[in-house]
Scaffold this motif. Structure first.
Motif, PDB file in Angstrom:
ATOM      1  N   GLY A  80       0.822  -1.213   0.000  1.00  0.00           N
ATOM      2  CA  GLY A  80       0.000   0.000   0.000  1.00  0.00           C
ATOM      3  C   GLY A  80       0.850   1.254   0.000  1.00  0.00           C
ATOM      4  O   GLY A  80       0.568   2.209  -0.729  1.00  0.00           O
ATOM      5  N   SER A  81       1.915   1.270   0.805  1.00  0.00           N
ATOM      6  CA  SER A  81       2.806   2.430   0.870  1.00  0.00           C
ATOM      7  C   SER A  81       3.532   2.645  -0.457  1.00  0.00           C
ATOM      8  O   SER A  81       3.683   3.781  -0.932  1.00  0.00           O
ATOM      9  N   PHE A  82       3.977   1.532  -1.048  1.00  0.00           N
ATOM     10  CA  PHE A  82       4.652   1.631  -2.348  1.00  0.00           C
ATOM     11  C   PHE A  82       3.711   2.206  -3.402  1.00  0.00           C
ATOM     12  O   PHE A  82       4.081   3.112  -4.163  1.00  0.00           O
ATOM     13  N   LEU A  83       2.471   1.681  -3.459  1.00  0.00           N
ATOM     14  CA  LEU A  83       1.517   2.172  -4.462  1.00  0.00           C
ATOM     15  C   LEU A  83       1.142   3.626  -4.204  1.00  0.00           C
ATOM     16  O   LEU A  83       0.916   4.390  -5.144  1.00  0.00           O
ATOM     17  N   PHE A  84       1.088   4.007  -2.929  1.00  0.00           N
ATOM     18  CA  PHE A  84       0.790   5.397  -2.600  1.00  0.00           C
ATOM     19  C   PHE A  84       1.897   6.325  -3.116  1.00  0.00           C
ATOM     20  O   PHE A  84       1.627   7.342  -3.764  1.00  0.00           O
ATOM     21  N   LEU A  85       3.166   5.974  -2.845  1.00  0.00           N
ATOM     22  CA  LEU A  85       4.286   6.793  -3.303  1.00  0.00           C
ATOM     23  C   LEU A  85       4.413   6.760  -4.824  1.00  0.00           C
ATOM     24  O   LEU A  85       4.645   7.795  -5.465  1.00  0.00           O
ATOM     25  N   PHE A  86       4.239   5.571  -5.391  1.00  0.00           N
ATOM     26  CA  PHE A  86       4.313   5.435  -6.852  1.00  0.00           C
ATOM     27  C   PHE A  86       3.175   6.213  -7.509  1.00  0.00           C
ATOM     28  O   PHE A  86       3.387   6.898  -8.527  1.00  0.00           O
ATOM     29  N   GLY A  87       1.968   6.105  -6.932  1.00  0.00           N
ATOM     30  CA  GLY A  87       0.815   6.836  -7.477  1.00  0.00           C
ATOM     31  C   GLY A  87       1.020   8.330  -7.420  1.00  0.00           C
ATOM     32  O   GLY A  87       0.645   9.060  -8.353  1.00  0.00           O
ATOM     33  N   THR A  88       1.637   8.825  -6.336  1.00  0.00           N
ATOM     34  CA  THR A  88       1.920  10.258  -6.209  1.00  0.00           C
ATOM     35  C   THR A  88       2.889  10.716  -7.291  1.00  0.00           C
ATOM     36  O   THR A  88       2.703  11.785  -7.904  1.00  0.00           O
ATOM     37  N   MET A  89       3.908   9.912  -7.573  1.00  0.00           N
ATOM     38  CA  MET A  89       4.890  10.273  -8.606  1.00  0.00           C
ATOM     39  C   MET A  89       4.259  10.241 -10.000  1.00  0.00           C
ATOM     40  O   MET A  89       4.514  11.126 -10.822  1.00  0.00           O
ATOM     41  N   VAL A  90       3.447   9.210 -10.263  1.00  0.00           N
ATOM     42  CA  VAL A  90       2.773   9.116 -11.564  1.00  0.00           C
ATOM     43  C   VAL A  90       1.840  10.308 -11.758  1.00  0.00           C
ATOM     44  O   VAL A  90       1.810  10.938 -12.833  1.00  0.00           O
ATOM     45  N   PHE A  91       1.091  10.635 -10.732  1.00  0.00           N
ATOM     46  CA  PHE A  91       0.153  11.753 -10.804  1.00  0.00           C
ATOM     47  C   PHE A  91       0.902  13.063 -11.053  1.00  0.00           C
ATOM     48  O   PHE A  91       0.498  13.874 -11.895  1.00  0.00           O
ATOM     49  N   GLU A  92       2.000  13.270 -10.333  1.00  0.00           N
ATOM     50  CA  GLU A  92       2.800  14.490 -10.492  1.00  0.00           C
ATOM     51  C   GLU A  92       3.323  14.617 -11.913  1.00  0.00           C
ATOM     52  O   GLU A  92       3.380  15.715 -12.476  1.00  0.00           O
ATOM     53  N   LYS A  93       3.678  13.498 -12.518  1.00  0.00           N
ATOM     54  CA  LYS A  93       4.207  13.502 -13.875  1.00  0.00           C
ATOM     55  C   LYS A  93       3.118  13.792 -14.904  1.00  0.00           C
ATOM     56  O   LYS A  93       3.314  14.602 -15.836  1.00  0.00           O
ATOM     57  N   LEU A  94       1.970  13.165 -14.751  1.00  0.00           N
ATOM     58  CA  LEU A  94       0.909  13.268 -15.758  1.00  0.00           C
ATOM     59  C   LEU A  94       0.086  14.540 -15.654  1.00  0.00           C
ATOM     60  O   LEU A  94      -0.516  14.960 -16.639  1.00  0.00           O
ATOM     61  N   GLN A  95       0.034  15.157 -14.469  1.00  0.00           N
ATOM     62  CA  GLN A  95      -0.838  16.300 -14.286  1.00  0.00           C
ATOM     63  C   GLN A  95      -0.414  17.535 -15.082  1.00  0.00           C
ATOM     64  O   GLN A  95      -1.187  18.460 -15.275  1.00  0.00           O
ATOM     65  N   MET A  96       0.827  17.535 -15.565  1.00  0.00           N
ATOM     66  CA  MET A  96       1.346  18.708 -16.270  1.00  0.00           C
ATOM     67  C   MET A  96       0.558  19.016 -17.550  1.00  0.00           C
ATOM     68  O   MET A  96       0.512  20.154 -17.987  1.00  0.00           O
ATOM     69  N   ARG A  97      -0.093  17.992 -18.129  1.00  0.00           N
ATOM     70  CA  ARG A  97      -0.843  18.196 -19.374  1.00  0.00           C
ATOM     71  C   ARG A  97      -2.341  17.985 -19.195  1.00  0.00           C
ATOM     72  O   ARG A  97      -3.063  17.796 -20.164  1.00  0.00           O
ATOM     73  N   PHE A  98      -2.816  18.028 -17.949  1.00  0.00           N
ATOM     74  CA  PHE A  98      -4.247  17.836 -17.704  1.00  0.00           C
ATOM     75  C   PHE A  98      -5.099  18.856 -18.463  1.00  0.00           C
ATOM     76  O   PHE A  98      -6.086  18.503 -19.121  1.00  0.00           O
ATOM     77  N   ALA A  99      -4.735  20.129 -18.358  1.00  0.00           N
ATOM     78  CA  ALA A  99      -5.535  21.188 -18.980  1.00  0.00           C
ATOM     79  C   ALA A  99      -5.639  20.995 -20.486  1.00  0.00           C
ATOM     80  O   ALA A  99      -6.698  21.219 -21.086  1.00  0.00           O
ATOM     81  N   GLU A 100      -4.548  20.562 -21.120  1.00  0.00           N
ATOM     82  CA  GLU A 100      -4.561  20.351 -22.566  1.00  0.00           C
ATOM     83  C   GLU A 100      -5.451  19.166 -22.949  1.00  0.00           C
ATOM     84  O   GLU A 100      -6.209  19.225 -23.915  1.00  0.00           O
ATOM     85  N   GLU A 101      -5.349  18.087 -22.177  1.00  0.00           N
ATOM     86  CA  GLU A 101      -6.100  16.877 -22.497  1.00  0.00           C
ATOM     87  C   GLU A 101      -7.602  17.011 -22.187  1.00  0.00           C
ATOM     88  O   GLU A 101      -8.426  16.390 -22.845  1.00  0.00           O
ATOM     89  N   LEU A 102      -7.933  17.826 -21.183  1.00  0.00           N
ATOM     90  CA  LEU A 102      -9.337  17.995 -20.810  1.00  0.00           C
ATOM     91  C   LEU A 102     -10.041  18.972 -21.736  1.00  0.00           C
ATOM     92  O   LEU A 102     -11.246  18.978 -21.837  1.00  0.00           O
TER      93      LEU A 102
END
Length: 258
Positions: free
Chosen positions: A236-258
């Motif tokens: 659970g801790s690994f997925l939480f940290l991994f999920g935070t990193m994935v989210f931080e990476k992908l969120q940079m283009r949220f506005a463009e994709e939405l």
């Protein structure tokens, strides 16, 4: 550290979104907030009828055996399936207002978590009135199990909500995955009936250890196996940290994709 500092600054926004979700979830319905308790109770009745009458089993007090696992599973499945849409459903706000985008999956999971905790009040009431009671030593471990499941659910929601912005079909795929995941988790049955040669597959699923921990504490009334719970905590801790990193990476283009 910057992410957590920003989230702390926007904590009032998180609490506001949680309150809005809890108040608006059943707005306009005749029974309103009572559906928070009725939904798991109605599912309990259906599963109990099927597995106690139609497909009989020898589990003592099967309704309790099922109920203490069903409520946590509803929370987890709601986060996995429903949480994938939490960014897309707020796309206008994402495009027009600046705030840490992590606020949306966190507030979604928190609202589901509060909903589950309210349902636990029903579980405690059923345990007391059934005569089974509550083990005061074992119950001290319940917050640990709740934390492990929360971390696991939040980590997965971080990943799925970010990925769904780029791949809309994921929302529908996750509904199917969640259904299959439920049958690979001992919610309606005990993992002991699974053939020993394939039990390792079930224990690779972190929800197996979490569900068994809930059963140990609430149904059996004993301290959960800390080794299995420790493994679930690490995953659970690994997925939480991994999920935070994935989210931080992908969120940079949220506005463009939405």
């Amino acid at each position: 550290m910057r992410i957590w500092y920003e989230l702390y600054r926007y904590r009032e926004m998180i609490f506001s979104l949680v309150r809005r979700d809890l108040k608006g979830r059943y707005k306009g319905s005749a029974l309103g907030f009572l559906w928070t308790f009725l939904n798991p109770l109605l599912q309990l009745l259906i599963y109990t009828f099927v597995f106690s009458i139609v497909m009989r089993n020898d589990v003592k007090d099967y309704y309790l055996f099922l109920f203490v696992a069903l409520v946590p599973w509803i929370f987890f499945s709601s986060c996995v399936a429903g949480g994938s849409n939490c960014i897309w459903s707020q796309k206008e706000m994402v495009k027009k207002i600046y705030f840490p985008r992590e606020v949306l999956p966190i507030s979604f999971v928190l609202s589901q978590f509060v909903n589950m905790c309210l349902c636990f009040l029903v579980i405690f009431g059923v345990l007391v009135f059934s005569g089974r009671g509550i083990d005061l030593i074992a119950i001290l471990y319940l917050p640990v199990v709740l934390l492990v499941e929360f971390l696991l659910a939040l980590g997965i929601t971080m990943i799925t909500s970010a990925c769904t912005v780029y791949f809309r079909d994921l929302e529908y795929i996750l509904s199917i995955i969640t259904m299959g995941w439920q049958f690979l988790t001992p919610v309606m049955y005990s993992v002991e009936i699974v053939p020993k040669k394939i039990q390792f597959i079930f224990y690779a699923n972190p929800m197996t250890s979490i569900i068994e921990a809930y059963r140990d504490i609430l149904y059996i009334g004993k301290i959960p196996r800390l080794s299995s719970l420790g493994i679930a905590f690490l995953i659970g801790s690994f997925l939480f940290l991994f999920g935070t990193m994935v989210f931080e990476k992908l969120q940079m283009r949220f506005a463009e994709e939405l």
